[in-house]
Write a protein that holds these residues in place. Structure first.
Motif, PDB file in Angstrom:
ATOM      1  N   ARG A 297       0.861  -1.180   0.226  1.00 14.60           N
ATOM      2  CA  ARG A 297      -0.091  -0.124  -0.040  1.00 14.60           C
ATOM      3  C   ARG A 297       0.807   1.388  -0.056  1.00 14.60           C
ATOM      4  O   ARG A 297       0.564   2.121  -0.631  1.00 14.60           O
TER       5      ARG A 297
ATOM      6  N   SER B 261       1.955   2.330  -3.434  1.00 12.12           N
ATOM      7  CA  SER B 261       0.943   3.135  -4.207  1.00 12.12           C
ATOM      8  C   SER B 261       1.072   4.536  -4.233  1.00 12.12           C
ATOM      9  O   SER B 261       0.507   5.280  -5.021  1.00 12.12           O
ATOM     10  N   TYR B 262       2.087   4.979  -3.291  1.00 10.25           N
ATOM     11  CA  TYR B 262       2.272   6.563  -3.605  1.00 10.25           C
ATOM     12  C   TYR B 262       3.399   6.985  -4.078  1.00 10.25           C
ATOM     13  O   TYR B 262       4.295   6.991  -3.553  1.00 10.25           O
ATOM     14  N   ASN B 263       3.244   7.349  -5.400  1.00  8.30           N
ATOM     15  CA  ASN B 263       4.375   7.712  -6.178  1.00  8.30           C
ATOM     16  C   ASN B 263       5.419   8.797  -5.779  1.00  8.30           C
ATOM     17  O   ASN B 263       6.447   8.996  -6.075  1.00  8.30           O
ATOM     18  N   ASN B 264       4.804   9.828  -4.922  1.00  5.57           N
ATOM     19  CA  ASN B 264       5.573  10.737  -4.315  1.00  5.57           C
ATOM     20  C   ASN B 264       6.263  10.533  -3.312  1.00  5.57           C
ATOM     21  O   ASN B 264       6.806  11.432  -2.361  1.00  5.57           O
ATOM     22  N   ILE B 265       6.332   9.365  -2.677  1.00  9.37           N
ATOM     23  CA  ILE B 265       6.654   8.793  -1.304  1.00  9.37           C
ATOM     24  C   ILE B 265       7.788   7.630  -1.514  1.00  9.37           C
ATOM     25  O   ILE B 265       7.332   6.638  -2.109  1.00  9.37           O
TER      26      ILE B 265
ATOM     27  N   GLU C 142       2.176  14.860   3.173  1.00 11.89           N
ATOM     28  CA  GLU C 142       2.052  13.627   2.310  1.00 11.89           C
ATOM     29  C   GLU C 142       2.486  12.498   3.148  1.00 11.89           C
ATOM     30  O   GLU C 142       1.524  11.416   3.008  1.00 11.89           O
TER      31      GLU C 142
ATOM     32  N   MET D 237      -0.519   9.669   4.390  1.00 14.13           N
ATOM     33  CA  MET D 237      -0.343   8.444   4.113  1.00 14.13           C
ATOM     34  C   MET D 237      -0.404   7.307   5.086  1.00 14.13           C
ATOM     35  O   MET D 237      -0.954   6.436   5.330  1.00 14.13           O
TER      36      MET D 237
ATOM     37  N   GLU E  63      -3.084   4.584   6.067  1.00  9.97           N
ATOM     38  CA  GLU E  63      -2.855   3.073   5.708  1.00  9.97           C
ATOM     39  C   GLU E  63      -2.497   2.621   7.116  1.00  9.97           C
ATOM     40  O   GLU E  63      -3.276   1.225   7.034  1.00  9.97           O
TER      41      GLU E  63
END
Length: 86
Positions: free
Chosen positions: A26, A29-33, A50, A54, A58
């Motif tokens: 999961r 799925s966060y492209n910027n992390i 962010e 997240m 999560e």
């Protein structure tokens, strides 16, 4: 502002690997992390708001899906080089 966090998840069940792998998936799925995982913890780095959003999303989703689990987190303001090892 950037934030680096280290998260360890300890599901309170016999089958502990599935919830951990699910949580890491999961996070991915966060492209910027940016995420790095080792044998003991997962480190993430990104924009402060962010990363915190997240984690809130999560961790709540993990508790809803898997039940009780302990999350241990450490935070440091700024962006650390997660590839650094010594």
């Amino acid at each position: 502002m950037k934030l680096t966090a280290e998260i360890s998840c300890y599901p309170l069940q016999d089958n502990y690997l599935d919830p951990i792998k699910w949580f890491i998936g999961r996070v991915d799925s966060y492209n910027n992390i940016h995420r790095v995982t080792n044998a003991m913890a997962t480190q993430v780095c990104g924009e402060y708001a962010e990363v915190m959003a997240m984690l809130a999303t999560e961790m709540e989703a993990a508790h809803e899906k898997w039940g009780k689990a302990v999350f241990v987190c450490k935070f440091i303001g700024g962006e650390l080089d997660l590839s650094h090892s010594e």
